[in-house]
Design a protein around this motif. Structure first.
Motif, mmCIF file in Angstrom:
data_model
loop_
_atom_site.group_PDB
_atom_site.id
_atom_site.type_symbol
_atom_site.label_atom_id
_atom_site.label_comp_id
_atom_site.label_asym_id
_atom_site.label_seq_id
_atom_site.Cartn_x
_atom_site.Cartn_y
_atom_site.Cartn_z
ATOM 1 N N PRO A 177 0.764 -1.270 -0.025
ATOM 2 C CA PRO A 177 -0.001 -0.083 -0.059
ATOM 3 C C PRO A 177 0.741 1.117 0.016
ATOM 4 C CG PRO A 177 -0.297 -1.162 2.154
ATOM 5 C CD PRO A 177 0.543 -1.968 1.318
ATOM 6 N N GLN A 178 2.121 1.194 0.179
ATOM 7 C CA GLN A 178 3.066 2.453 0.145
ATOM 8 C C GLN A 178 3.512 2.664 -1.298
ATOM 9 O OE1 GLN A 178 3.678 4.670 2.655
ATOM 10 N NE2 GLN A 178 2.135 3.470 3.422
ATOM 11 N N VAL A 179 3.371 1.696 -2.361
ATOM 12 C CA VAL A 179 3.793 1.928 -3.747
ATOM 13 C C VAL A 179 2.923 2.925 -4.386
ATOM 14 C CG1 VAL A 179 4.226 0.875 -5.883
ATOM 15 C CG2 VAL A 179 4.994 -0.082 -3.877
ATOM 16 N N GLY A 180 3.159 3.887 -4.838
ATOM 17 C CA GLY A 180 2.052 5.003 -5.561
ATOM 18 C C GLY A 180 2.202 4.794 -6.969
ATOM 19 N N LEU A 181 3.449 4.322 -7.394
ATOM 20 C CA LEU A 181 3.788 4.278 -8.954
ATOM 21 C C LEU A 181 4.280 2.778 -9.399
ATOM 22 C CD1 LEU A 181 3.780 5.257 -12.040
ATOM 23 C CD2 LEU A 181 5.870 6.407 -11.116
ATOM 24 N N VAL A 182 3.765 2.064 -10.321
ATOM 25 C CA VAL A 182 4.688 1.018 -10.952
ATOM 26 C C VAL A 182 4.823 1.439 -12.364
ATOM 27 C CG1 VAL A 182 4.489 -1.217 -11.645
ATOM 28 C CG2 VAL A 182 3.461 -0.526 -9.529
ATOM 29 N N GLN A 183 6.087 1.787 -12.801
ATOM 30 C CA GLN A 183 6.585 2.307 -14.082
ATOM 31 C C GLN A 183 6.980 1.131 -14.875
ATOM 32 O OE1 GLN A 183 6.747 5.353 -15.671
ATOM 33 N NE2 GLN A 183 7.345 3.750 -17.362
ATOM 34 N N GLY A 184 6.575 0.735 -16.077
ATOM 35 C CA GLY A 184 7.032 -0.095 -16.929
ATOM 36 C C GLY A 184 8.313 0.315 -17.920
ATOM 37 N N ARG A 185 8.802 -0.401 -18.634
ATOM 38 C CA ARG A 185 10.086 -0.091 -19.315
ATOM 39 C C ARG A 185 9.765 0.189 -20.682
ATOM 40 N NH1 ARG A 185 14.826 -3.811 -21.451
ATOM 41 N NH2 ARG A 185 13.673 -5.434 -20.271
ATOM 42 N N TRP A 186 10.414 1.267 -21.554
ATOM 43 C CA TRP A 186 9.789 1.306 -22.759
ATOM 44 C C TRP A 186 10.422 0.612 -23.759
ATOM 45 C CZ3 TRP A 186 9.989 7.363 -23.621
ATOM 46 C CH2 TRP A 186 8.984 7.820 -23.010
ATOM 47 N N GLY A 187 9.611 -0.054 -24.668
ATOM 48 C CA GLY A 187 10.492 -0.853 -26.087
ATOM 49 C C GLY A 187 10.234 0.020 -27.090
ATOM 50 N N HIS A 188 10.502 -0.530 -28.364
ATOM 51 C CA HIS A 188 10.530 0.236 -29.669
ATOM 52 C C HIS A 188 10.004 -0.612 -30.700
ATOM 53 C CE1 HIS A 188 13.757 1.836 -26.850
ATOM 54 N NE2 HIS A 188 14.357 0.733 -27.086
ATOM 55 N N LEU A 189 9.000 0.254 -31.366
ATOM 56 C CA LEU A 189 8.529 -0.297 -32.509
ATOM 57 C C LEU A 189 9.035 -0.395 -33.808
ATOM 58 C CD1 LEU A 189 4.701 1.130 -31.691
ATOM 59 C CD2 LEU A 189 5.227 -1.386 -31.595
ATOM 60 N N ASN A 190 9.696 0.827 -33.845
ATOM 61 C CA ASN A 190 10.375 1.000 -35.245
ATOM 62 C C ASN A 190 12.018 1.156 -34.995
ATOM 63 O OD1 ASN A 190 10.103 3.498 -33.710
ATOM 64 N ND2 ASN A 190 9.859 4.703 -35.691
ATOM 65 N N ARG A 191 12.484 0.446 -34.124
ATOM 66 C CA ARG A 191 14.123 0.529 -33.750
ATOM 67 C C ARG A 191 14.834 0.520 -35.060
ATOM 68 N NH1 ARG A 191 17.355 -1.412 -29.270
ATOM 69 N NH2 ARG A 191 15.637 -2.232 -28.468
ATOM 70 N N THR A 192 14.815 -0.425 -36.056
ATOM 71 C CA THR A 192 15.504 -0.461 -37.209
ATOM 72 C C THR A 192 14.984 0.334 -38.300
ATOM 73 O OG1 THR A 192 14.137 -2.435 -37.727
ATOM 74 C CG2 THR A 192 15.968 -2.759 -36.457
ATOM 75 N N GLU A 193 14.272 1.399 -38.301
ATOM 76 C CA GLU A 193 13.402 1.996 -39.377
ATOM 77 C C GLU A 193 14.804 2.940 -39.997
ATOM 78 O OE1 GLU A 193 10.233 5.537 -40.285
ATOM 79 O OE2 GLU A 193 10.296 4.346 -38.499
ATOM 80 N N SER A 194 15.699 3.578 -39.232
ATOM 81 C CA SER A 194 16.815 4.333 -39.493
ATOM 82 C C SER A 194 17.848 4.233 -38.699
ATOM 83 C CB SER A 194 16.224 5.694 -39.984
ATOM 84 O OG SER A 194 15.944 6.286 -38.744
ATOM 85 N N GLY A 195 18.853 4.782 -38.880
ATOM 86 C CA GLY A 195 20.021 5.164 -38.036
ATOM 87 C C GLY A 195 19.469 6.061 -36.881
ATOM 88 N N LEU A 196 18.856 6.867 -37.227
ATOM 89 C CA LEU A 196 18.368 7.984 -36.082
ATOM 90 C C LEU A 196 17.453 7.151 -35.022
ATOM 91 C CD1 LEU A 196 17.718 10.805 -34.956
ATOM 92 C CD2 LEU A 196 15.679 10.938 -36.746
ATOM 93 N N THR A 197 16.520 6.122 -35.530
ATOM 94 C CA THR A 197 15.640 5.487 -34.399
ATOM 95 C C THR A 197 16.687 4.642 -33.679
ATOM 96 O OG1 THR A 197 14.977 3.971 -36.209
ATOM 97 C CG2 THR A 197 13.673 6.075 -35.832
ATOM 98 N N LEU A 198 17.485 3.915 -34.305
ATOM 99 C CA LEU A 198 18.156 3.029 -33.738
ATOM 100 C C LEU A 198 19.230 3.516 -32.731
ATOM 101 C CD1 LEU A 198 19.487 0.208 -33.739
ATOM 102 C CD2 LEU A 198 20.913 0.594 -35.381
#
Length: 517
Positions: A177-198
Motif C-alpha cells: 500500500p506504500q507503492v504509489g507508482l509502478v513504471q514499465g520499461r519502454w520498448g521500440h516499435l521502429n528501432r530498425t527504421e533508420s540510423g536515427l531511430t536505432l
C-alpha cells in the motif's frame, strides 16, 4: 582579446569541464547500483507476481482506469485504442478514458473509434477539452476527477501496451500500500527504421535498463516517465495532484509524491513498445521539451528536496537527476571556449606533469562513461542482436552532441522563466503516408546556429592540431561531426517534410474532388 574576458572564459571552461566529469562519473554509480541489485530484485519481483496469482483470482483484481491523453495524433490513436481494449483484464473492472484535446481531424477519428469500441462492449469514454489548460496535466486531472478506478494506468498515443500489462503491474500496488507508482520499461516499435531511430533506442535503453533500475532498486528518487505506468490515485492526491507549471508534469508529480512518502517501483520485465521519432526535427522538439521541463522541475522541486529529511545520497541523486540536461550547456561552452583559450590565453604558472596525467585520466573516464552505460544496457537488455546495435553508438554520440545547441536553449529558457507551450512530437503511427498540412514543420532556424558552431569547431580542431595539442582534438572532432550532422539532417528532414505535406494535401484534394464528382 581582453585579459578579463579570457579569464572569465577560462573559468566557464573549467566549470563546464568539471560538470561533464561529475555527470560522467554518475553513470558509473548507476551501473554499480544496477549490477548490484539486478538479479536479486528481478527474481523477487517474479516470485511476488507468482505468489499473488496463487493466492488471488482475477475476480479479486481492483478497478482500474486507463487514461489516454491524446493531442492531434490521428496517425496513432486508432492503434492505441485497439491495443488498450485488447488488454487482458476483467471488462467490468477496466474503464478507459480517452482524453482528447485535439484541434484537428484527430478528434473525429477518435470519436468514431470510441463509439465503435463502446458498441463492442468496452467501458470507454471520450473526454474532449477545447481550452487545453495545463496541457497534458490538465487533461489527466480532469479525467481523474471522474475516474472509477483507484488505480490509473496512463499511455501516450504512440505506445502499444501488451495484453498482460495490467496483470503484471497492478498486483504490486495491491501487495504494497506504500507503492504509489509502478513504471514499465519502454520498448521500440521502429528501432530498425533508420540510423536515427536505432541511436535513439540505445539512448532510451540506457535510461530504462540502467538509470531507472538503479534509482528504483538503489532507493533513490525516480520519476514517472509520463506513460507506460500505473498510479495509485491516493499517491497523486498525496503529492498535490497534477500541476501544469512545468513541461514535465510527470517528473514534477513523481518528486512531490515521493517527498510525501510514497514509493515508486520500476518493473524491468514489463516492456511497452513505443514509436520513436523518425524525423530529427521532431526528435529535437521532444528533447527540447524534456530538457526545459526537467530544469523547470529542478528549480521548483530541489529546494523542497534539500529541506527534506531524506538521506544525503538521495539529495545528491535528485540534483544530478533533475539537472541532467545541464550537460548540454557544458558541452556547448567547452566547444566554444576551446579555440580562443588556445589562441590567446596564457595561464599564470604551470601544473606538474602528474596533475595533467590525473586530470586527463578523469576527463577520459568521464567521457567514455555514457558509452560504458549504453554497452551494459544493451548487454543486459534481454534483446537479441545487441552487439550489432552497438555499431550505431557513434551515431548516438554525435546525436547527443549535436542537439547541445537546442537543448542549451531549452535550459536557459527554463532558468529565465520563459513559459512557452507544449509542442507535440509527431509520429507516423506505422503508416506509409505522412500527416496532413497542419503537421508541417517550421523552418529549423536552430540548425543554422548548429551549422555555424560545427564550422567553428572545425577551425578550432585545426588550430589544436597545428599546435600539437592532440588530447582535446578528438573531443573537438566529435563536436564538429555532431553539430554538422544534426544541422544537415535538420535541413534534409525539413525539406522532405515539405514535399510530403504537399503530396498529402494534393492527395486529399484529389479524394475530395472524386467524392464531389
Amino acid at each position: 582579446m581582453s585579459t578579463i574576458l579570457l579569464y572569465a572564459m577560462f573559468v566557464v571552461y573549467v566549470i563546464a569541464g568539471v560538470g561533464l566529469v561529475i555527470y560522467g562519473f554518475s553513470c558509473y554509480y548507476s551501473i554499480y547500483l544496477f549490477l548490484k541489485n539486478s538479479r536479486k530484485t528481478r527474481l523477487s519481483d517474479r516470485k511476488a507476481i507468482l505468489k499473488y496469482y496463487r493466492e488471488h483470482s482475477l475476480a479479486d483484481l481492483p478497478q482500474v482506469t486507463t487514461q489516454l491523453p491524446v493531442f492531434n495524433e490521428a496517425n496513432c490513436v486508432e492503434r492505441l485504442l485497439e491495443a488498450v481494449c485488447a488488454i487482458d483484464y476483467p471488462k467490468d473492472k477496466h474503464e478507459i478514458q480517452v482524453l482528447d484535446d485535439s484541434t484537428d481531424e484527430c478528434y473525429e477519428v477518435t470519436k468514431k473509434k470510441v463509439a465503435e469500441l463502446a458498441a463492442r462492449g468496452y467501458d470507454i469514454k471520450l473526454i474532449h477539452r477545447t481550452n487545453r489548460k495545463d496541457f497534458k496535466a490538465g487533461a489527466l486531472k480532469e479525467g481523474m476527477a471522474v475516474a472509477k478506478g483507484e488505480f490509473l494506468a496512463i499511455f501516450d498515443a504512440d505506445f502499444v501496451p501488451e495484453k498482460d500489462f495490467l496483470l503484471k503491474t497492478v498486483p504490486y500496488l495491491v501487495m504494497d500500500p506504500q507503492v504509489g507508482l509502478v513504471q514499465g520499461r519502454w520498448g521500440h516499435l521502429n528501432r530498425t527504421e533508420s540510423g536515427l531511430t536505432l541511436a535513439q533506442s540505445i539512448g532510451i535503453d540506457g535510461h530504462f535498463v540502467i538509470e531507472q533500475s538503479a534509482r528504483s532498486w538503489g532507493k533513490l528518487f525516480m520519476n514517472f516517465n509520463g506513460t507506460a505506468g500505473v498510479w495509485r490515485k491516493d499517491a497523486i492526491y498525496g503529492g498535490g495532484g497534477w500541476e501544469g507549471d512545468t513541461l514535465t508534469e510527470d517528473m514534477d508529480l513523481s518528486y512531490r509524491s515521493q517527498l510525501a512518502g510514497w514509493k515508486m517501483k520500476f518493473v524491468f520485465d514489463v516492456i511497452v513498445p513505443a514509436e520513436l521519432p523518425n524525423d530529427i526535427n521532431a526528435f529535437k522538439a521532444q528533447q527540447f521539451r524534456w530538457a526545459k521541463g526537467s530544469i523547470q522541475t529542478a528549480i521548483k522541486i530541489l529546494p523542497k528536496v534539500l529541506r527534506s529529511k531524506v538521506p544525503l545520497r538521495v539529495k545528491i541523486g535528485a540534483i544530478l537527476h533533475t539537472t541532467h540536461y545541464s550537460i548540454h550547456p557544458c558541452m556547448l561552452f567547452t566547444a566554444l571556449c576551446a579555440w580562443p583559450l588556445l589562441a590567446f590565453f596564457e595561464p599564470v604558472g604551470h601544473l606538474p606533469t602528474w596533475a595533467y596525467t590525473v586530470g586527463f585520466a578523469f576527463i577520459f573516464l568521464a567521457a567514455i562513461a555514457p558509452s560504458v552505460l549504453y554497452f551494459v544496457a544493451q548487454r543486459c537488455s534481454g534483446y537479441t542482436g545487441w552487439k550489432i546495435r552497438l555499431l550505431s553508438l557513434p551515431i548516438l554520440m554525435a546525436l547527443g552532441v549535436g542537439i547541445a545547441v537546442s537543448n542549451s536553449r531549452a535550459v536557459f529558457a527554463a532558468v529565465l522563466g520563459t513559459k512557452g507551450s507544449f509542442v507535440r512530437t509527431p509520429k507516423s503511427g506505422g503508416a506509409k503516408k505522412k500527416a496532413k498540412s497542419h503537421y508541417a514543420q517550421k523552418f529549423p532556424w536552430m540548425a543554422l546556429i548548429e551549422l555555424l558552431v560545427g564550422v567553428y569547431c572545425i577551425f578550432g580542431l585545426l588550430e589544436y592540431i597545428n599546435a600539437s595539442k592532440y588530447i582535446i582534438g578528438p573531443f573537438l572532432a566529435l563536436y564538429a561531426i555532431g553539430f554538422l550532422s544534426v544541422s544537415v539532417l535538420s535541413f534534409m528532414h525539413y525539406i522532405s517534410n515539405i514535399f510530403e505535406v504537399r503530396k498529402a494535401i494534393k492527395c486529399s484534394e484529389c479524394v475530395e474532388e472524386q467524392a464531389t464528382n
